[in-house]
Design a protein around this motif. Sequence first.
Motif, PDB file in Angstrom:
ATOM      1  N   GLY A 131       0.589  -0.622  -0.023  1.00 33.53           N
ATOM      2  CA  GLY A 131      -0.332   0.180   0.191  1.00 33.53           C
ATOM      3  C   GLY A 131       0.865   1.457  -0.280  1.00 33.53           C
ATOM      4  O   GLY A 131       0.828   2.288  -0.436  1.00 33.53           O
ATOM      5  N   ALA A 132       2.059   1.592   0.773  1.00 28.36           N
ATOM      6  CA  ALA A 132       3.001   1.936   0.807  1.00 28.36           C
ATOM      7  C   ALA A 132       3.611   3.016  -0.938  1.00 28.36           C
ATOM      8  O   ALA A 132       4.017   3.740  -0.993  1.00 28.36           O
ATOM      9  CB  ALA A 132       3.843   2.237   1.869  1.00 28.36           C
ATOM     10  N   ILE A 133       3.776   1.285  -0.981  1.00 27.35           N
ATOM     11  CA  ILE A 133       4.198   1.989  -2.468  1.00 27.35           C
ATOM     12  C   ILE A 133       3.202   2.335  -3.726  1.00 27.35           C
ATOM     13  O   ILE A 133       3.309   2.939  -4.694  1.00 27.35           O
ATOM     14  CB  ILE A 133       4.995   0.317  -2.813  1.00 27.35           C
ATOM     15  N   GLU A 134       2.323   1.324  -3.658  1.00 30.42           N
ATOM     16  CA  GLU A 134       1.252   2.328  -4.576  1.00 30.42           C
ATOM     17  C   GLU A 134       1.398   3.767  -4.287  1.00 30.42           C
ATOM     18  O   GLU A 134       0.875   4.724  -5.623  1.00 30.42           O
ATOM     19  CB  GLU A 134       0.034   1.265  -4.139  1.00 30.42           C
ATOM     20  N   SER A 135       1.521   4.048  -3.334  1.00 29.87           N
ATOM     21  CA  SER A 135       0.401   5.861  -2.849  1.00 29.87           C
ATOM     22  C   SER A 135       2.262   6.772  -3.331  1.00 29.87           C
ATOM     23  O   SER A 135       1.377   7.451  -4.053  1.00 29.87           O
ATOM     24  CB  SER A 135       0.628   5.787  -1.310  1.00 29.87           C
ATOM     25  N   LEU A 136       3.915   5.726  -2.282  1.00 29.15           N
ATOM     26  CA  LEU A 136       4.319   6.709  -3.182  1.00 29.15           C
ATOM     27  C   LEU A 136       4.657   7.050  -5.210  1.00 29.15           C
ATOM     28  O   LEU A 136       4.933   7.816  -5.627  1.00 29.15           O
ATOM     29  CB  LEU A 136       5.533   6.657  -2.821  1.00 29.15           C
ATOM     30  N   ILE A 137       4.143   5.605  -5.682  1.00 28.30           N
ATOM     31  CA  ILE A 137       4.503   5.229  -7.464  1.00 28.30           C
ATOM     32  C   ILE A 137       3.652   6.641  -7.715  1.00 28.30           C
ATOM     33  O   ILE A 137       3.479   7.236  -8.658  1.00 28.30           O
ATOM     34  CB  ILE A 137       4.292   4.538  -7.998  1.00 28.30           C
ATOM     35  N   HIS A 138       2.062   6.775  -6.826  1.00 28.66           N
ATOM     36  CA  HIS A 138       0.586   7.460  -7.906  1.00 28.66           C
ATOM     37  C   HIS A 138       0.821   8.972  -7.542  1.00 28.66           C
ATOM     38  O   HIS A 138       0.488   9.964  -7.792  1.00 28.66           O
ATOM     39  CB  HIS A 138      -0.656   6.833  -7.283  1.00 28.66           C
ATOM     40  N   HIS A 139       1.395   9.516  -5.895  1.00 26.28           N
ATOM     41  CA  HIS A 139       1.047  10.840  -5.010  1.00 26.28           C
ATOM     42  C   HIS A 139       2.808  11.051  -4.877  1.00 26.28           C
ATOM     43  O   HIS A 139       2.634  12.591  -4.446  1.00 26.28           O
ATOM     44  CB  HIS A 139      -0.379  10.692  -4.320  1.00 26.28           C
ATOM     45  N   GLY A 140       3.688  10.773  -4.852  1.00 26.10           N
ATOM     46  CA  GLY A 140       4.797  10.822  -4.612  1.00 26.10           C
ATOM     47  C   GLY A 140       5.687  11.540  -5.403  1.00 26.10           C
ATOM     48  O   GLY A 140       5.409  11.705  -6.917  1.00 26.10           O
ATOM     49  N   THR A 141       6.702  12.174  -4.882  1.00 31.85           N
ATOM     50  CA  THR A 141       7.210  13.060  -6.084  1.00 31.85           C
ATOM     51  C   THR A 141       8.916  12.682  -6.483  1.00 31.85           C
ATOM     52  O   THR A 141       8.457  11.779  -5.630  1.00 31.85           O
ATOM     53  CB  THR A 141       8.250  14.820  -5.097  1.00 31.85           C
ATOM     54  N   PRO A 142       9.015  13.004  -7.585  1.00 29.80           N
ATOM     55  CA  PRO A 142       9.734  12.160  -7.902  1.00 29.80           C
ATOM     56  C   PRO A 142      11.544  12.115  -6.506  1.00 29.80           C
ATOM     57  O   PRO A 142      11.601  10.937  -7.397  1.00 29.80           O
ATOM     58  CB  PRO A 142      10.787  13.265  -9.844  1.00 29.80           C
ATOM     59  N   LYS A 143      11.697  13.220  -5.879  1.00 23.41           N
ATOM     60  CA  LYS A 143      12.238  13.028  -4.953  1.00 23.41           C
ATOM     61  C   LYS A 143      11.896  12.063  -3.862  1.00 23.41           C
ATOM     62  O   LYS A 143      13.234  11.113  -3.438  1.00 23.41           O
ATOM     63  CB  LYS A 143      11.919  14.376  -4.032  1.00 23.41           C
ATOM     64  N   GLN A 144      10.893  11.727  -3.214  1.00 22.03           N
ATOM     65  CA  GLN A 144      10.701  11.007  -3.096  1.00 22.03           C
ATOM     66  C   GLN A 144      10.647   9.124  -3.777  1.00 22.03           C
ATOM     67  O   GLN A 144      10.674   9.030  -2.142  1.00 22.03           O
ATOM     68  CB  GLN A 144       9.001  11.216  -2.364  1.00 22.03           C
TER      69      GLN A 144
END
Length: 566
Positions: A131-144
């Motif tokens: 779930g954490a991976i999915e959220s970062l892939i879809h909503h995180g910045t390139p830096k994050q």
Amino acid sequence: MPFTPAVTEQRFVLDQIVRIDELAATDRFASATPDVIDAVLEGIGDLASGEWAPLARAGDTVGAKWTPEGVVMPDGYGAAYKAYVDGGWGGIGVAEEFGGQGLPFAVAAAVLETLGAANMGFALAPTLTVGAIESLIHHGTPKQQAEYLPKLATGEWTGTMNLTEPQAGSDVGALRTIATPLEGDKWSIRGTKIYISFGDHDMADNIIHLVLARTPDAPEGTRGISLFLVPKVRLDGTPNDLRVVSIEHKMGLHASPTCVLSFGDHDDCVGELIGPVNGGMRAMFTMMNNARLNVGLQGVQVAEGATQKAVEYARERIQSARAGSPDRTPVAIVEHPDVRRMLLRMKAQTQAARALVYYACAQVDRVALGDADAKDRLEIMTPLAKAHGTDLGNEVASIGIQIHGGMGYIEETGAAQFFRDARITPIYEGTNGIQAADLVGRKLGLSNGAAFATLIADMRAEAEHEQLRALIHACEGVGRRLATADADDRLAASYPFLTMLSVAACGWLMERQGRAATGDTAFAQMKRASVAFYLDQIVPEARGLEAAASASAAVLYALSPEAFAA
């Protein structure tokens, strides 16, 4: 009997239900060759049976323990988790650009199924990280993404979802955790979260918490919620200001520490915003939708484990002669008709749940490929997979106890653990009642009703069994009525309707498997018998729910709240 991975069954479902060959024909999933899929299923089976399954008993009896320094897992869990990380299993379904292996989500689901069937509580750790991976892939910045995804994808760091608060429960909009802006795009986080699975443990160097919180002057309700990334250990190596206050004493899943987390006791808990301010609900549902499929998958996991244990016991337990036997010689209880009925029901329901959840997971992959129709299909299948998958996990685990008789009620046999572990699954990630409400309140009207109509048409086009065709017809009629019914009537009928539609979808997918199960192998024989049992006995049961799914809500409100205590 040691745990045996269901590799043949998984491969068959990937072929016949997921249609993995179609996915592998695309550039995105070109690596999903038959040899790779076989190697993945067999490799994770070796890890699960060799290192994860032997720890399941200690996970239940010893469990995770709270200490002032943090949560300590039972002996052996750290080494077994390291073997998972070293084997590269965490990145199976993560795109290569983010440090993963780029295989379909459906294949990653098969990996999680095997781990969870071997040790369901333990498997929650990688499940939450997804779930954490999915959220970062879809909503995180390139830096994050660059800073966090490589470690999350390997499993070196684990992830959590922090939604629930003591006063809020399922009402996410009532949360009170506060995020105050700091310099340099950082935020100060302060609040308390409950029911955080693997919110703390000693198996990984870092835990990445995704936390819902309100910013100053945010609107009331869900419109004012934002999502923040809060690491246990900051990137500079210093500990963040968060602590595990306690872990819950639960009915089951003792190997999974369910934590109460306190953020910012000393006003020094620092997080990063994921997505826009007040965009937390959208980011949350990115996590929740796939998480709900993975909870449905937990139903498959517990059903598979319970079935294996029941089959083993039924083949070994000698008691009484079979009715009509001339010599009255005691036989294994697997020879008795009622035990065979229960075993075959366990087999059929487990296979049905697996087909339903894998089919929904396949829609995730097709959405990733840009299939517009798959998006609607995924939306309508998600509440079915989550709710019915977990209902079946509970049913199968309960039957497993019954097959053990009195010994099933005794903890030493291990049969009861499956039921205790399974019972939470209809509750978390949105109760099954919420899933049913979502089905009738939102999914029936999706694309002006086309999503539901297309599913009915697809099932009808393949269905051959008379009872299945009748159930599909009944689902269509009830669905049409509910689409225009008032809110109370829709919600009163929602759960029986969800079960009807789920059984229809399972029957459709089971019948497809039955047609493909040719030959005289033991697997083909079992598959055909399971399909026949499902269509002849379980599908007609679901037709009996039509009356409940068509009834008015009036009887539910015929009593005052006080009268319920009479």
